[in-house]
Design a protein around this motif. Sequence first.
Motif, PDB file in Angstrom:
ATOM      1  N   TYR A 263     -10.330   8.922  -2.388  1.00 40.81           N
ATOM      2  CA  TYR A 263     -10.753   8.121  -3.540  1.00 40.81           C
ATOM      3  C   TYR A 263     -10.587   6.616  -3.348  1.00 40.81           C
ATOM      4  CZ  TYR A 263     -11.428  12.064  -6.781  1.00 40.81           C
ATOM      5  OH  TYR A 263     -11.896  13.188  -7.409  1.00 40.81           O
ATOM      6  N   TRP A 264      -9.910   6.177  -2.302  1.00 40.36           N
ATOM      7  CA  TRP A 264      -9.701   4.742  -2.178  1.00 40.36           C
ATOM      8  C   TRP A 264     -11.037   3.993  -2.094  1.00 40.36           C
ATOM      9  CZ3 TRP A 264     -11.820   2.467   2.096  1.00 40.36           C
ATOM     10  CH2 TRP A 264     -12.003   3.257   3.235  1.00 40.36           C
ATOM     11  N   GLY A 265     -12.038   4.614  -1.461  1.00 36.35           N
ATOM     12  CA  GLY A 265     -13.348   3.991  -1.387  1.00 36.35           C
ATOM     13  C   GLY A 265     -14.014   3.900  -2.748  1.00 36.35           C
ATOM     14  N   LEU A 266     -13.858   4.966  -3.550  1.00 38.94           N
ATOM     15  CA  LEU A 266     -14.420   4.960  -4.903  1.00 38.94           C
ATOM     16  C   LEU A 266     -13.816   3.844  -5.744  1.00 38.94           C
ATOM     17  CD1 LEU A 266     -14.482   8.760  -5.872  1.00 38.94           C
ATOM     18  CD2 LEU A 266     -16.434   7.300  -5.313  1.00 38.94           C
ATOM     19  N   ALA A 267     -12.529   3.608  -5.537  1.00 34.33           N
ATOM     20  CA  ALA A 267     -11.829   2.596  -6.327  1.00 34.33           C
ATOM     21  C   ALA A 267     -12.121   1.181  -5.860  1.00 34.33           C
ATOM     22  CB  ALA A 267     -10.321   2.856  -6.294  1.00 34.33           C
ATOM     23  N   GLY A 268     -12.826   1.049  -4.731  1.00 31.70           N
ATOM     24  CA  GLY A 268     -13.186  -0.266  -4.232  1.00 31.70           C
ATOM     25  C   GLY A 268     -12.027  -1.053  -3.657  1.00 31.70           C
ATOM     26  N   VAL A 269     -11.025  -0.348  -3.137  1.00 31.01           N
ATOM     27  CA  VAL A 269      -9.873  -1.025  -2.538  1.00 31.01           C
ATOM     28  C   VAL A 269      -9.926  -0.876  -1.026  1.00 31.01           C
ATOM     29  CG1 VAL A 269      -8.459  -0.599  -4.575  1.00 31.01           C
ATOM     30  CG2 VAL A 269      -8.396   1.026  -2.688  1.00 31.01           C
ATOM     31  N   LYS A 270      -9.233  -1.755  -0.330  1.00 30.02           N
ATOM     32  CA  LYS A 270      -9.170  -1.665   1.126  1.00 30.02           C
ATOM     33  C   LYS A 270      -8.412  -0.400   1.526  1.00 30.02           C
ATOM     34  CE  LYS A 270      -9.443  -6.630   2.061  1.00 30.02           C
ATOM     35  NZ  LYS A 270      -8.787  -7.798   2.710  1.00 30.02           N
ATOM     36  N   ALA A 271      -8.836   0.170   2.626  1.00 29.99           N
ATOM     37  CA  ALA A 271      -8.264   1.446   3.058  1.00 29.99           C
ATOM     38  C   ALA A 271      -6.765   1.330   3.297  1.00 29.99           C
ATOM     39  CB  ALA A 271      -8.980   1.926   4.320  1.00 29.99           C
ATOM     40  N   GLY A 272      -6.364   0.474   4.216  1.00 26.96           N
ATOM     41  CA  GLY A 272      -4.956   0.315   4.527  1.00 26.96           C
ATOM     42  C   GLY A 272      -4.285   1.646   4.844  1.00 26.96           C
ATOM     43  N   LEU A 273      -3.085   1.822   4.311  1.00 23.55           N
ATOM     44  CA  LEU A 273      -2.347   3.053   4.550  1.00 23.55           C
ATOM     45  C   LEU A 273      -2.939   4.247   3.811  1.00 23.55           C
ATOM     46  CD1 LEU A 273       1.376   1.831   4.469  1.00 23.55           C
ATOM     47  CD2 LEU A 273      -0.185   1.972   6.406  1.00 23.55           C
TER      48      LEU A 273
END
Length: 356
Positions: free
Chosen positions: A35-45
């Motif tokens: 879901y990190w992509g859906l949330a529009g945040v950088k992947a990171g950890l």
Amino acid sequence: MVNADKAQPSDSTVMQWPIELLRGIAALMVVFAHYWGLAGVKAGLFVYFITGVDLFFVISGYVFAPYFFGKTLHPQSFFIKRFFRIYPLYACSLLIYVFLKFSTSQEAKYLVTHLFLLYTTESREIAFYYNQAYWSLPVEIEFYLFLPALAYIARLKGGLFVMVAFALVLHCVIAFFSPTDMRMANNFLAFSVHLPGLLIEFLLGVIAWQISRNELTARARFLMIFAGAALWVIAAWVFSFYFARGGDNAVMENDVLRGNIGLFAALAFMPIVAALGRFGQRAPPWLRIVSVWLGNLSFGIYLFHNAAPQILNLCGVIAPPVVFAALCIILTFLIAQVLYVWVENPSRNYGRAVAS
């Protein structure tokens, strides 16, 4: 992904809630990884949160470890309970993903392959066609099928040590000879997602159970949890660094990382599971209640979280990325809760009744 069968009658209350909590955490890790992509945040950890699957494997080894150390195993009863624990909810999820394919005018292919959970024997495309999370189910079932034989070997003198050593060497060979490009499939890449490549992770759970039988002090538990968490963070940082450079292929090109991402995570999870596995009643009631609730929903969360975004898109829901991801999480929990009440828990109880 598996129900926490009680190791021993006297341990039923002691070990239930910590294992259920870990199972819930494992499911949420996989959700955040997708879901990190859906949330529009950088992947990171967040990318390394996909190793929640490996936490599931370690938990499975932990839960069924008593069979490796003398607990009586009745194969027919065991297999009946496992079938009704896993397959009904899986079949229900498959129906939903097939419906989503039809609803978007896509072809519902590979149905027979999916009904018999053989999709990981053919190709990555087929394995991921309906739901990326499905890939881990066949190896779980393979572990169940081979459990009687594994338990028998473990009871022989030095059997567990030999089995762990063999599984580790086999994993390393498979990882080393896997292709450096994810698009270049070979037999070793196929082995890496089946029991030959992943048995070591289940056996790390067995070792965690053996460690947890000792009377661990609070200091020892803290050090084990700290060491496991530190190892996981280090592995996550290294993985995210290479992933940011070129995705999966950049990871696969590294001789140390290739095929070993899950193993490093499982090694980190082993002391954490061992430290928390018998934490007992040393927690407030609300934590025990929430832990059991999360554990009960973990399989449903794992199966349906990739359906939630498709369902919202089908319904025409438009929202800012963070809000949309939050709605997906809420919908995932709602689906998991409803189907736990209507499908998962009744089928599990029916399986137990038939098996007994």
